[in-house]
Design a protein around this motif. Structure first.
Motif, PDB file in Angstrom:
ATOM      1  N   GLU A   5       0.747  -1.119   0.045  1.00 20.08           N
ATOM      2  CA  GLU A   5      -0.204   0.166  -0.067  1.00 20.08           C
ATOM      3  C   GLU A   5       0.840   1.136   0.136  1.00 20.08           C
ATOM      4  O   GLU A   5       0.585   2.255  -0.638  1.00 20.08           O
ATOM      5  N   ASN A   6       1.803   1.449   0.604  1.00 19.31           N
ATOM      6  CA  ASN A   6       3.044   2.329   0.661  1.00 19.31           C
ATOM      7  C   ASN A   6       3.792   2.610  -0.429  1.00 19.31           C
ATOM      8  O   ASN A   6       4.571   3.561  -0.552  1.00 19.31           O
ATOM      9  N   PRO A  25      -1.003   9.765  -7.604  1.00 15.33           N
ATOM     10  CA  PRO A  25      -2.009   9.865  -6.771  1.00 15.33           C
ATOM     11  C   PRO A  25      -1.855  11.265  -6.084  1.00 15.33           C
ATOM     12  O   PRO A  25      -0.630  11.714  -5.328  1.00 15.33           O
ATOM     13  N   GLU A  26      -2.960  11.763  -5.528  1.00 16.40           N
ATOM     14  CA  GLU A  26      -3.051  13.008  -4.837  1.00 16.40           C
ATOM     15  C   GLU A  26      -2.216  12.473  -3.319  1.00 16.40           C
ATOM     16  O   GLU A  26      -2.328  11.573  -2.764  1.00 16.40           O
ATOM     17  N   GLY A  27      -1.282  13.369  -3.273  1.00 17.76           N
ATOM     18  CA  GLY A  27      -0.636  13.363  -1.892  1.00 17.76           C
ATOM     19  C   GLY A  27       0.837  12.517  -2.092  1.00 17.76           C
ATOM     20  O   GLY A  27       1.357  12.206  -1.014  1.00 17.76           O
ATOM     21  N   ALA A  28       0.848  11.869  -3.066  1.00 14.41           N
ATOM     22  CA  ALA A  28       2.232  11.131  -3.276  1.00 14.41           C
ATOM     23  C   ALA A  28       3.552  12.109  -3.057  1.00 14.41           C
ATOM     24  O   ALA A  28       3.555  13.222  -3.418  1.00 14.41           O
ATOM     25  N   MET A  39      11.674  11.525  -4.171  1.00 17.15           N
ATOM     26  CA  MET A  39      10.910  11.411  -2.999  1.00 17.15           C
ATOM     27  C   MET A  39      11.123  12.268  -2.061  1.00 17.15           C
ATOM     28  O   MET A  39      12.431  12.540  -1.561  1.00 17.15           O
ATOM     29  N   THR A  40      10.308  12.881  -1.260  1.00 12.23           N
ATOM     30  CA  THR A  40      10.428  13.609  -0.082  1.00 12.23           C
ATOM     31  C   THR A  40       9.657  13.110   1.020  1.00 12.23           C
ATOM     32  O   THR A  40       8.388  13.489   1.178  1.00 12.23           O
ATOM     33  N   PRO A  41      10.436  12.403   1.916  1.00 16.34           N
ATOM     34  CA  PRO A  41       9.699  11.812   2.923  1.00 16.34           C
ATOM     35  C   PRO A  41       9.059  12.769   3.898  1.00 16.34           C
ATOM     36  O   PRO A  41       9.211  14.018   3.831  1.00 16.34           O
ATOM     37  N   ALA A  42       8.005  12.365   4.753  1.00 18.31           N
ATOM     38  CA  ALA A  42       7.412  13.256   5.739  1.00 18.31           C
ATOM     39  C   ALA A  42       8.555  13.590   6.609  1.00 18.31           C
ATOM     40  O   ALA A  42       9.386  13.042   7.089  1.00 18.31           O
ATOM     41  N   ILE A  75       1.633  21.909  -1.614  1.00 17.50           N
ATOM     42  CA  ILE A  75       1.199  22.660  -2.663  1.00 17.50           C
ATOM     43  C   ILE A  75       2.089  22.559  -3.890  1.00 17.50           C
ATOM     44  O   ILE A  75       3.244  22.928  -3.765  1.00 17.50           O
ATOM     45  N   ASP A  76       1.573  22.359  -5.222  1.00 17.32           N
ATOM     46  CA  ASP A  76       2.279  22.198  -6.260  1.00 17.32           C
ATOM     47  C   ASP A  76       2.563  23.672  -6.841  1.00 17.32           C
ATOM     48  O   ASP A  76       1.526  24.466  -7.036  1.00 17.32           O
TER      49      ASP A  76
END
Length: 204
Positions: A5-6, A25-28, A39-42, A75-76
């Motif tokens: 899923e991740n 997907p939104e929020g990727a 990739m930008t981790p939380a 926000i893009d």
């Protein structure tokens, strides 16, 4: 075989464009930097605390004086076909709100704030900074939790020039937002949080 899923199935390409990015997907957790999906981790909790402190002060100042709009990640912000970023905080002046579209901001904000983290620091200081300057960001703030510093860079002729740097204690002032300033020690002040019953720690 299905993916966990991740994980996100991304077609392998040498160069990605905004059309590819828009299919995520939104929020990727990605930014489009130099045609690469990075990739930008939380961010860490302390990163979020620093971001919230600056954003809160900036929002209050802008809202009180009706100067424009303050937005924050995710926000893009679209600059070019191979460059779409998610800055931590942006300010867009009142006469330029037309660059805000339903899916993204199309063009340079007037002010960008980035809080450095191990996963994105290189891009914030190098690649993204060059694109910000090239496209006309007027002011760029870089907050570094490691040395508790804030730098203020101004856009001049398609590049940034360091105007102020304060580490530890002192204040930095905006050049494009009259009267807006922050005390650096307030931005990086530790916040005690409960980690286990009976113990506290300051997030870093």
């Amino acid at each position: 075989m299905s993916l966990p899923e991740n994980e996100i199935a991304i077609p392998q390409k040498e160069v990605y464009t905004y059309d590819d990015y828009a299919l995520l997907p939104e929020g990727a957790p990605y930014q489009l930097i130099g045609g690469k999906l990075v990739m930008t981790p939380a961010p860490s909790t302390f990163h979020q605390i620093i971001c919230a402190r600056i954003q809160g002060k900036l929002y209050n100042h802008v809202n009180e004086k009706d100067l424009g709009l303050v937005l924050f990640s995710p926000i893009d912000v679209y600059f070019e076909e191979k460059e779409t970023y998610q800055p931590d905080i942006i300010f867009i002046a009142k006469d330029r709100l037309h660059i805000i579209k339903s899916a993204k901001v199309t063009g340079a904000p007037d002010l960008v704030v980035e809080i450095l983290s191990p996963s994105t620091g290189y891009y914030d200081l190098k690649k993204k900074a060059r694109i910000y300057a090239k496209h006309g960001v007027k002011e760029y703030w870089i907050a570094d939790p490691e040395d508790t510093s804030i730098e203020v860079h101004t856009g001049q002729g398609g590049r940034f020039v360091l105007n102020q740097r304060v580490e530890g204690e002192g204040r930095v002032r905006s050049l494009i937002l009259e009267g807006f300033e922050v005390q650096v020690k307030d931005i990086f002040a530790p916040l005690d949080v409960v980690t286990e019953p009976g113990t506290t720690a300051a997030p870093r």
